[in-house]
Design an enzyme around this catalytic site. Structure first.
Site, PDB file in Angstrom:
ATOM      1  N   HIS A 316       0.783  -1.307  -0.038  1.00 12.56           N
ATOM      2  CA  HIS A 316      -0.044  -0.010   0.018  1.00 12.56           C
ATOM      3  C   HIS A 316       0.896   1.447   0.080  1.00 12.56           C
ATOM      4  CE1 HIS A 316       0.506   0.794   4.151  1.00 12.56           C
ATOM      5  NE2 HIS A 316       0.756  -0.231   4.423  1.00 12.56           N
ATOM      6  N   CYS A 334       3.632  -4.801   6.653  1.00 10.71           N
ATOM      7  CA  CYS A 334       2.958  -4.359   5.233  1.00 10.71           C
ATOM      8  C   CYS A 334       4.081  -3.870   4.235  1.00 10.71           C
ATOM      9  CB  CYS A 334       2.064  -3.129   5.038  1.00 10.71           C
ATOM     10  SG  CYS A 334       0.292  -3.677   5.899  1.00 10.71           S
TER      11      CYS A 334
END
Length: 387
Positions: A316, A334
């Site tokens: 992301h 992440c």
């Protein structure tokens, strides 16, 4: 098979105008046909059988016939679609027969001289059982997927091992062009299919699962027919290297972009292994305020979020970590990339694109996402009940 066990055999010995009835009154030979007379026998389902399985085949034997035709109709006279087996000895419906409905099978054998002989068998499908297993697919038809895409069937309850082989036998897989592949019992209630190597770009894929009435253990039965169709898009393969803190994106074998990344910090490392992009969200919200450790609590809007694991690892945009990207790992697990790079990547990816992360201290757990590509081919094939 339940019901009256009766075999119908008809010999062509009466005029073509003879009446035809259940149990096999046949039509006869023309005067000019002096060759061997055709015979046709319907053996399954037996005439007047009840409690017939929804996926029952019409089984018959034919002698001295040049061609054979099978027609199956329901109680309203509507024709049931189906196919005759390559050996010419049976016919199977395209979709399962309806629970509790009555059907009539008519088999017509015709000699080279034009004499036709028919046999019929009327039968009734078993009533819908009280205990049925819901079978679903998480993916819609007609979409375009990445080259790592797996085909998935989910069951509403765990399937005992002794019933799994029969379930697999009821599923046909198609790929154009053809590629070697295998089913794998990914979990007790989940069946996956993948090819030996990534799908070739442009491949048409699909399956047809005839599971209505299939026994699934302890008095449970499959509840429906399920199918899936899709197309594999261009080849896009993403590799993330913790050592260099970079993401390499290859399209159709050519590197098209190299992107600085920041992975999970030492306390919350990203997982190594091959993941598939599972979902794609232009705007998302990450809320972990229920986490036990206060350091893991946050509630933030996120752009260009592409899920890799069920436990919450994503690729992301992360504007807050851009100074660290390409240099040091600071995320909660992440793969952080810049807003500009995230927008570009999001515009170019598909669900099913493979993302391989390497060099981190933690390996991805089995079934934490679509982790099928972390098994070597022999191990994956051994996950099929047919191997």
């Amino acid at each position: 098979m339940a019901g009256l066990m009766m075999t119908t055999m008809v010999v062509a010995c009466t005029p073509k105008s003879a009446e035809r009835g259940d149990g096999g009154v046949g039509a006869g030979s023309a005067a000019q046909d002096t060759g061997p007379q055709a015979t046709v026998t319907v053996t399954e389902p037996a005439a007047h059988a009840t409690g017939v399985e929804p996926l029952a085949k019409v089984v018959f034997t034919v002698q001295h016939a040049d061609r054979t035709q099978v027609e199956v109709t329901d109680a309203d006279g509507a024709t049931v679609k189906g196919k005759t087996a390559p050996d010419g000895g049976s016919w199977q419906p395209e979709k399962a027969f309806a629970w509790g409905r009555a059907y009539t099978a008519t088999v017509t054998a015709t000699t080279a001289g034009g004499t036709s002989t028919t046999a019929t068998s009327s039968f009734r499908i078993k009533k819908k059982p009280a205990k049925v297993v819901r079978v679903t697919s998480p993916f819609g038809d007609g979409r375009t997927w990445g080259v790592g895409m797996v085909m998935v069937l989910k069951f509403g309850r765990s399937i005992p091992e002794r019933y799994r082989a029969d379930i697999e036998k009821r599923i046909t897989v198609e790929s154009t062009p053809t590629q070697e592949g295998s089913w794998n019992w990914f979990a007790k209630d989940e069946l996956h299919y993948r090819p030996k190597t990534f799908w070739k770009a442009g491949t048409k894929i699909g399956y047809n699962a005839q599971l209505t009435g299939v026994p699934m253990g302890q008095g449970w039965y499959g509840n429906a027919h399920r199918s899936f169709t899709g197309t594999i898009g261009r080849s896009l393969i993403i590799t993330v290297d913790d050592r260099t803190k970079t993401m390499t994106v290859k399209k159709d074998g050519t590197t098209v972009r190299t992107i600085p990344v920041s992975l999970g910090a030492a306390r919350t490392p990203s997982s190594s292994g091959t993941h598939l992009i599972m979902t794609r969200e232009r705007h998302a919200r990450f809320n972990t305020m229920g986490a036990q450790d206060p350091r893991d609590r946050y509630d933030i809007p996120v752009e260009y979020a592409q899920r890799l694991t069920w436990q919450g690892e994503y690729i992301h945009a992360a504007s807050w970590s851009e100074p660290s990207q390409g240099k040091v790992n600071v995320s909660h697990g992440c793969i952080n990339i810049s807003v500009k790079n995230a927008a570009w990547l999001f515009a170019n990816t598909l669900v099913g694109d493979p993302v391989t992360t390497k060099g981190t201290p933690r390996k991805v757990d089995h079934a934490n996402g679509y982790t099928d590509w972390n098994s070597d081919w022999d191990d994956y094939r051994n996950g099929s009940a047919l191997n």
